[in-house]
Motif scaffolding. Structure first.
Motif, PDB file in Angstrom:
ATOM      1  N   ASP A  72     -31.820  -4.635 -23.030  1.00 35.70           N
ATOM      2  CA  ASP A  72     -33.110  -4.491 -22.288  1.00 35.70           C
ATOM      3  C   ASP A  72     -34.208  -4.313 -23.210  1.00 35.70           C
ATOM      4  N   ALA A  73     -35.278  -4.550 -22.552  1.00 36.14           N
ATOM      5  CA  ALA A  73     -36.535  -4.354 -23.253  1.00 36.14           C
ATOM      6  C   ALA A  73     -36.768  -5.355 -24.421  1.00 36.14           C
ATOM      7  N   ALA A  74     -36.106  -6.503 -24.568  1.00 30.25           N
ATOM      8  CA  ALA A  74     -35.986  -7.500 -25.773  1.00 30.25           C
ATOM      9  C   ALA A  74     -37.315  -8.375 -25.259  1.00 30.25           C
ATOM     10  N   GLY A  75     -37.505  -8.435 -24.035  1.00 29.89           N
ATOM     11  CA  GLY A  75     -38.933  -9.222 -23.739  1.00 29.89           C
ATOM     12  C   GLY A  75     -38.451 -10.503 -23.013  1.00 29.89           C
ATOM     13  N   LYS A  76     -37.432 -10.456 -22.411  1.00 33.86           N
ATOM     14  CA  LYS A  76     -37.152 -11.712 -21.420  1.00 33.86           C
ATOM     15  C   LYS A  76     -38.107 -12.037 -20.456  1.00 33.86           C
ATOM     16  N   ASP A  77     -38.675 -11.102 -19.840  1.00 28.09           N
ATOM     17  CA  ASP A  77     -39.890 -11.205 -18.835  1.00 28.09           C
ATOM     18  C   ASP A  77     -41.005 -11.793 -19.444  1.00 28.09           C
ATOM     19  N   GLY A  78     -41.457 -11.126 -20.514  1.00 30.87           N
ATOM     20  CA  GLY A  78     -42.537 -11.762 -21.209  1.00 30.87           C
ATOM     21  C   GLY A  78     -42.425 -13.200 -21.608  1.00 30.87           C
ATOM     22  N   GLU A 198     -42.360   3.626 -24.463  1.00 34.74           N
ATOM     23  CA  GLU A 198     -43.649   3.021 -23.908  1.00 34.74           C
ATOM     24  C   GLU A 198     -43.652   3.021 -22.484  1.00 34.74           C
ATOM     25  N   ARG A 199     -42.539   2.796 -21.915  1.00 28.95           N
ATOM     26  CA  ARG A 199     -42.401   2.584 -20.360  1.00 28.95           C
ATOM     27  C   ARG A 199     -42.397   4.233 -19.569  1.00 28.95           C
ATOM     28  N   ILE A 200     -42.278   5.163 -20.594  1.00 32.76           N
ATOM     29  CA  ILE A 200     -42.224   6.366 -19.948  1.00 32.76           C
ATOM     30  C   ILE A 200     -43.916   6.981 -20.230  1.00 32.76           C
TER      31      ILE A 200
END
Ligand code: ATP
Ligand code: MG
Length: 292
Positions: A72-78, A198-200
């Motif tokens: 999670d949060a490795a940047g797939k979406d980006g 950061e998401r929090i």
């Protein structure tokens, strides 16, 4: 480091035993100093991708499947958003894999992916994929229970059979005109923590926050072991893995753009050549329009 060399260093040699912590630095950025140094090259890369995709679509003979796996949060979406920004949506499909549905569970584990494969001329992106079946499912073997599998031990040989099934599936795809690009975005535990925080902290990122991500983080060592086994056993000549350093998002995006350009260039799609009859038809259409 020359551009080609950079790509070579990210491609995993088939069968290589992988020790993520020792051999692969998630903060690697090649010879690029910072985002600014890379930004021109990224834009150039996106433009080349667009041209190559147009040819792939026009040729309508081959397909490209991009598989993206990561913590999670490795940047797939980006990566999907930025690198694909120059592509024509008409020839691109992204599919994000969630836990399997009741219908999915009624079939073997590759079935739902087979239903989502890109057609000829298209680029398909799997945001997570059948590889979850040797990752999250291996870390949480209770997920096998609703899968209605034949009886037997869920030991190393069981997971090896899954790796073999994946390798054969991919071989079949490659033999029939689909090229595979498999990307593992490799993020460090520290940077993952920063991004989850950061998401929090940032209201605009709240929508990305999921308690499940925090829970899964506690299984970091188990995931690392599962990823290492997966990389070793499913990195093949016909469908190698790329280990993309993911602590610096700008580098991840640049590296992915370059990998895709290299692959598409090797696929060498061509605009279809017109037959004699088609050329005559075109000339007749031209004459007809001009005399209108
Ligand atoms: P983000 O990085 O934004 O959180 P995501 O890819 O994690 O995006 P989510 O909807 O949060 O998207 O999570 C999808 C979840 O589905 C993941 O936890 C993944 O492990 C799970 N999943 C995907 N495929 C399978 C599978 N075959 N079996 C069980 N769980 C799966
Ligand atoms: Mg998630």
């Amino acid at each position: 480091m020359k551009r080609e060399k950079l790509l070579e260093s990210l491609r995993l040699s088939p069968g290589r035993k992988v020790n993520l912590a020792r051999d692969f630095d998630p903060a690697f950025t090649g010879t690029f100093e910072d985002k600014e140094a890379a930004s021109g090259l990224l834009q150039e890369g996106i433009d080349s991708l667009s041209e190559l995709q147009t040819r792939l679509y026009a040729e309508d003979r081959q397909a490209l499947l991009i598989v993206i796996q990561a913590m999670d949060a490795a940047g797939k979406d980006g990566v999907i958003k930025h690198v694909m920004s120059g592509l024509n949506p008409q020839g691109t499909q992204v599919h994000s894999f969630r836990p399997p549905s009741e219908e999915d569970l009624g079939h073997d584990f590759l079935w739902r992916s087979a239903c989502r494969l890109p057609e000829r001329g298209h680029i398909g992106i799997f945001n997570r994929s059948y590889y979850e079946e040797v990752l999250v499912v291996r870390v949480h073997p209770e997920l096998l229970e609703p899968q209605k599998l034949p009886p037997g031990r869920r030991d190393d040989a069981f997971w090896q059979r899954r790796f073999d099934a994946i390798n054969q599936f991919e071989r079949h795809l490659v033999n029939h005109g689909t090229r595979l690009v498999k990307l593992f975005l490799h993020v460090s535990r520290d940077v993952q923590k920063q991004r989850l925080l950061e998401r929090i902290h940032e209201p605009d990122k709240h929508w990305k926050f999921s308690l499940a991500d925090i829970r899964e983080r506690d299984y970091w060592p188990q995931y690392t072991a599962a990823y290492e086994a997966m990389l070793q056993h499913t990195g093949t000549e016909w469908a190698p893995w790329y280990l993309v350093p993911a602590d610096h998002k700008w580098f991840t995006r640049l590296a992915v753009a370059r990998i895709l350009i290299q692959q598409l260039t090797e696929m060498d799609p061509h605009y279809p050549r017109m037959s004699e009859a088609e050329q005559q038809m075109l000339a007749a259409a031209k004459a007809h329009l001009e005399s209108d």
